[in-house]
Design an enzyme around this catalytic site. Structure first.
Site, mmCIF file in Angstrom:
data_model
loop_
_atom_site.group_PDB
_atom_site.id
_atom_site.type_symbol
_atom_site.label_atom_id
_atom_site.label_comp_id
_atom_site.label_asym_id
_atom_site.label_seq_id
_atom_site.Cartn_x
_atom_site.Cartn_y
_atom_site.Cartn_z
ATOM 1 N N CYS A 134 0.813 -1.227 0.000
ATOM 2 C CA CYS A 134 0.000 0.000 0.000
ATOM 3 C C CYS A 134 0.837 1.263 0.000
ATOM 4 O O CYS A 134 0.340 2.347 -0.313
ATOM 5 C CB CYS A 134 -0.969 0.001 1.174
ATOM 6 N N HIS B 141 -3.323 7.487 1.776
ATOM 7 C CA HIS B 141 -3.698 6.138 1.347
ATOM 8 C C HIS B 141 -5.100 5.864 1.891
ATOM 9 O O HIS B 141 -5.402 6.157 3.049
ATOM 10 C CB HIS B 141 -2.704 5.115 1.886
ATOM 11 N N ASN C 84 -9.965 -0.075 -0.369
ATOM 12 C CA ASN C 84 -8.502 0.001 -0.336
ATOM 13 C C ASN C 84 -7.953 -0.603 -1.621
ATOM 14 O O ASN C 84 -8.003 -1.815 -1.811
ATOM 15 C CB ASN C 84 -7.987 -0.758 0.896
HETATM 16 N N1 ACO Z 1 -18.193 -8.027 9.196
HETATM 17 C C1 ACO Z 1 -18.566 -8.205 10.474
HETATM 18 N N2 ACO Z 1 -17.707 -8.409 11.473
HETATM 19 C C2 ACO Z 1 -16.393 -8.423 11.155
HETATM 20 C C3 ACO Z 1 -15.933 -8.273 9.852
HETATM 21 C C4 ACO Z 1 -16.889 -8.057 8.838
HETATM 22 N N3 ACO Z 1 -16.547 -7.872 7.548
HETATM 23 N N4 ACO Z 1 -14.590 -8.353 9.863
HETATM 24 C C5 ACO Z 1 -14.201 -8.556 11.131
HETATM 25 N N5 ACO Z 1 -15.306 -8.628 11.924
HETATM 26 C C6 ACO Z 1 -15.350 -8.831 13.356
HETATM 27 C C7 ACO Z 1 -14.140 -9.523 13.893
HETATM 28 O O1 ACO Z 1 -14.256 -10.930 13.719
HETATM 29 C C8 ACO Z 1 -14.158 -9.134 15.351
HETATM 30 O O2 ACO Z 1 -15.097 -9.949 16.035
HETATM 31 P P1 ACO Z 1 -14.769 -10.498 17.510
HETATM 32 O O3 ACO Z 1 -14.643 -9.274 18.362
HETATM 33 O O4 ACO Z 1 -15.958 -11.331 17.801
HETATM 34 O O5 ACO Z 1 -13.479 -11.258 17.383
HETATM 35 C C9 ACO Z 1 -14.733 -7.717 15.325
HETATM 36 O O6 ACO Z 1 -15.366 -7.573 14.022
HETATM 37 C C10 ACO Z 1 -13.707 -6.625 15.504
HETATM 38 O O7 ACO Z 1 -12.591 -6.911 14.663
HETATM 39 P P2 ACO Z 1 -11.348 -5.960 14.581
HETATM 40 O O8 ACO Z 1 -10.389 -6.490 13.582
HETATM 41 O O9 ACO Z 1 -10.832 -5.673 15.966
HETATM 42 O O10 ACO Z 1 -12.051 -4.640 14.033
HETATM 43 P P3 ACO Z 1 -11.448 -3.226 13.741
HETATM 44 O O11 ACO Z 1 -12.272 -2.192 14.356
HETATM 45 O O12 ACO Z 1 -9.960 -3.182 13.981
HETATM 46 O O13 ACO Z 1 -11.663 -3.051 12.155
HETATM 47 C C11 ACO Z 1 -10.370 -3.276 10.136
HETATM 48 C C12 ACO Z 1 -11.098 -3.990 11.278
HETATM 49 C C13 ACO Z 1 -11.408 -2.506 9.317
HETATM 50 C C14 ACO Z 1 -9.657 -4.310 9.301
HETATM 51 C C15 ACO Z 1 -9.337 -2.286 10.714
HETATM 52 O O14 ACO Z 1 -8.582 -2.919 11.716
HETATM 53 C C16 ACO Z 1 -8.384 -1.718 9.694
HETATM 54 O O15 ACO Z 1 -8.766 -0.973 8.807
HETATM 55 N N6 ACO Z 1 -7.086 -2.042 9.833
HETATM 56 C C17 ACO Z 1 -6.036 -1.479 9.015
HETATM 57 C C18 ACO Z 1 -6.033 -2.020 7.648
HETATM 58 C C19 ACO Z 1 -4.933 -1.323 6.885
HETATM 59 O O16 ACO Z 1 -4.769 -0.112 6.944
HETATM 60 N N7 ACO Z 1 -4.099 -2.065 6.203
HETATM 61 C C20 ACO Z 1 -2.893 -1.475 5.663
HETATM 62 C C21 ACO Z 1 -2.953 -1.259 4.280
HETATM 63 S S1 ACO Z 1 -3.395 -2.694 3.431
HETATM 64 C C22 ACO Z 1 -2.029 -3.221 2.499
HETATM 65 O O17 ACO Z 1 -0.899 -2.819 2.701
HETATM 66 C C23 ACO Z 1 -2.322 -4.265 1.520
#
Ligand code: ACO
Length: 323
Positions: A114, A250, A280
């Protein structure tokens, strides 16, 4: 006189297939509400059978060349940021070179996930200021839909496909922050965190693999590292937060975008946001956002832009440029 890499043209390409959040509800335990609330994403584009990373990159490059009023043989180099090249080799950049009908110069890919477009811009800037190239097309293009595990709700709802491109040209500047072009860059990586975000395939497995991400762990690194790299690049450029016209971040998650802007002391009214429509798109997200921001009248001649990105590696960085 200082040689500067100045933006002369911009363009993008998005595949015609648009997938709304609600479509995932049929096959996954997820909801439009969860995806919007946790990521800010509402829809994304996915490649059709006719789209590949190199075909989308070529379309974006053509659009940027048209905007610049230039042809393929006016270009000395193509630098293409991607983690989803059509084949292991040759580079997608050489495929673009061929598809554009460009018979001179050189072309290569940059792989920093990314953060790829920021890395590609910094490399293109180095080629230009060192006199190795006068005009460079810098492209970010991805087909992350090809590396999604469609049973993993924590990743497959977040990503999209597309491409964006800038044409950079060597122009003389005064060597001050009032110059047009790239004013400063900052690049970083820390391979200790490589397990937070990776693809579980490659030449060592004989498969192309699927993206695996510990999203909440990546999140923890993101805001702090993005604000720090932007601050470093801004200091190198000699500019302060109140001089910034646009952050073009990004586009991974609206909460990361908001948190980073807040830490930088810059209001959301000065942030180009496309994550709701594109998801993304990895290395394509910044040039897509720049192109959309330029076409919808946000980014004007002379504006000061700060780009910042973080991705797998971890790799992260920032570029400060004046349009
Ligand atoms: N629908 C419903 N529930 C979901 C989903 C979904 N699509 N995905 C995850 N959950 C659940 C999880 O299982 C978890 O449930 P649990 O508490 O029962 O275990 C709950 O939601 C919370 O999960 P988290 O991962 O803690 O949620 P968070 O608020 O962190 O959001 C997200 C997740 C959107 C992925 C976020 O962490 C994020 O954006 N992270 C950064 C991603 C990023 O910037 N990546 C870098 C660039 S990508 C690259 O380089 C290719």
């Amino acid at each position: 006189m200082t040689l500067r890499a100045v933006v002369r043209g911009v363009g993008h390409y998005l595949p015609s297939r648009v997938v709304e959040n609600a479509e995932f509800e049929a096959t996954l335990d997820t909801s439009d509400e969860w995806i919007r609330a946790r990521s800010g994403i509402e829809r994304r584009h996915f490649a059709t059978e006719d789209d590949t990373t190199s075909s989308m990159a070529t379309a974006a490059a053509r659009s940027a060349l048209e905007d610049a009023g230039l042809g393929p043989d006016d270009i000395d180099a193509i630098v293409l940021a991607t983690s989803t090249a059509d084949l292991t080799f040759p580079s997608a950049a050489t495929m673009v070179q061929d598809k554009l009908g460009m018979t001179r110069g050189f072309a290569f890919d940059v792989q920093a996930v990314c953060a790829g477009f920021v890395y590609a811009l910094a490399n293109a800037n180095a080629l230009i200021v060192s006199g190795q190239a006068k005009r460079v097309i810098v492209i970010g293009a991805e087909t992350f839909s090809k590396i999604m595990d469609w049973t993993d709700r924590s990743t497959c709802v977040l990503f999209g496909d597309g491409a964006g491109a800038l044409v950079l040209e060597a122009q003389d500047g005064a060597g001050t922050k009032a110059d047009r072009g790239i004013l400063a860059t900052d690049l970083n990586s820390d391979g200790r965190h490589r397990d937070l975000l990776y693809v579980d395939g490659g030449v060592s497995t004989g498969t192309s693999g699927y993206l695996r991400m510990q999203g909440n762990q990546v999140f923890r690194h993101a805001v702090e590292k993005l604000a720090a790299t932007a601050q470093t690049a801004m200091e190198r450029a000699g500019v302060t937060a109140d001089e910034v016209d646009w952050i073009v971040p990004h586009q991974a998650n609206i909460r990361i975008i908001q948190g980073t802007a807040k830490k930088m002391g810059i209001g959301m009214d000065k942030v180009v946001v496309t994550v709701q429509d594109h998801g993304n798109t990895s290395a394509a997200s910044i040039p897509l956002a720049i192109s959309v921001g330029r076409k919808n009248g946000q980014i004007k001649d002379g504006d000061l832009l700060v780009t910042e990105a973080i991705g797998g590696g971890l790799a992260w960085g920032s570029v400060v440029l004046r349009w």
